[in-house]
Design an enzyme around this catalytic site. Sequence first.
Site, mmCIF file in Angstrom:
data_model
loop_
_atom_site.group_PDB
_atom_site.id
_atom_site.type_symbol
_atom_site.label_atom_id
_atom_site.label_comp_id
_atom_site.label_asym_id
_atom_site.label_seq_id
_atom_site.Cartn_x
_atom_site.Cartn_y
_atom_site.Cartn_z
ATOM 1 C CE1 TYR A 1 -25.914 5.771 16.284
ATOM 2 C CE2 TYR A 1 -25.170 8.035 16.561
ATOM 3 C CZ TYR A 1 -24.912 6.726 16.211
ATOM 4 O OH TYR A 1 -23.654 6.363 15.768
ATOM 5 N NE ARG B 1 -13.620 0.101 19.525
ATOM 6 C CZ ARG B 1 -14.411 -0.103 18.479
ATOM 7 N NH1 ARG B 1 -15.073 -1.244 18.386
ATOM 8 N NH2 ARG B 1 -14.540 0.806 17.531
ATOM 9 N NE ARG C 1 -15.421 0.772 28.984
ATOM 10 C CZ ARG C 1 -16.001 0.583 27.790
ATOM 11 N NH1 ARG C 1 -15.534 1.196 26.725
ATOM 12 N NH2 ARG C 1 -17.036 -0.227 27.664
ATOM 13 N NE ARG D 1 -14.710 5.882 16.619
ATOM 14 C CZ ARG D 1 -15.221 5.309 15.535
ATOM 15 N NH1 ARG D 1 -14.517 4.418 14.861
ATOM 16 N NH2 ARG D 1 -16.433 5.605 15.130
ATOM 17 C CG ASP E 1 -20.982 7.480 22.991
ATOM 18 O OD1 ASP E 1 -20.259 6.672 22.377
ATOM 19 O OD2 ASP E 1 -22.124 7.781 22.604
#
Length: 365
Positions: free
Chosen positions: A167, A47, A56, A43, A92
């Site tokens: 998921y 962020r 983004r 990552r 992703d």
Amino acid sequence: MTTDTTGTAARDGESRPGGPADSPFIRACRRRPVPHTPVWFMRQAGRSLPEYREIRASVPMLESCRRPELVTEITLQPVRRHGVDAAILFSDIVVPVAAAGIDLDIVPGTGPVVAEPIRTATDVERIRLITRDDVSYVDEAVRQLVVELGDTPLIGFAGAPFTLASYLVEGGPSRTHAKTKALMYGDPELWHALCARLAEVTLAFLRVQIEAGVSAVQLFDSWAGALSEADYRRFVLPHSTTVLSGLVDAGVPRIHFGVGTAELLGAMGEAGADVVGVDWRTPLDVATGRIGADKAVQGNLDPTVLLAPWPVVEAEVRRILEQGRAAPGHVFNLGHGVLPETDPEVLTRVVALVHELSSRRADQG
């Protein structure tokens, strides 16, 4: 978009005539001597970077993964800022599943949410196999990045069958994986059919990235730590092995990573990867004893340590480098992803410290 196309090697003033294949990162993955311990962060294009948040701000996650110019720019951001030894493709793990026909979205603050969870054999049939045309935007982004990165290797990645299945069965993120385990235990035949299909999708997705030019791939089995070793071996290992062994002829290092996998490290080492990622809970020298001396290791600074005062960060970096010496190859990384509240300057300082300390050791023999 203006980008330094010479790669990390040229910025460091080093000559690497072999290009990415002779970079410290790839050499460490292959358990070869390195001029310094290579470092990148999971990552790292995320962020914690203000430039990432800016670019983004108005673009949904899945859409951003499907825009090659945006993928290229985001992937390059941490390479420019931190001087890491490898870039990882911005994407992703659910991208190939969406391409395979599953109706899902990545909801901010929640994660992947599946419109119609997988519960029956008919549901499994809805997951179609993918081709390069289904993920042409990934192919295009990788090709752009290989040119932009120069000597700096690009890591491709995908989600492992178990984590993807969790998921799809749960319908979204889960702390207990209760529905997933209920299906796994209650209908093993359906479970294996689902994971076999996901293994095919994952393998195809990784092959697209490899053919486009990535230098290594990482298989994320983020939630495998929810299982016992016996269940991992019965329900997960065969399908992860299908993916990793399916890439044995691809000529690129394969990394396998999960969270909370201390008791699974030996089994994960059997799945066919060249490098096994270790989360922060297990010391790297202990992990090496479980994985075996024929695998490199990756890790494993606790991401929350980066929020502590610098002397604490420095001490932990030194400890991990020392423990990593037990392995035949060590790629410095976090034990999981960079937290959003991390100061990017700390990441830059960690890269410089890892390079300084490990270079000094290499010079001393």
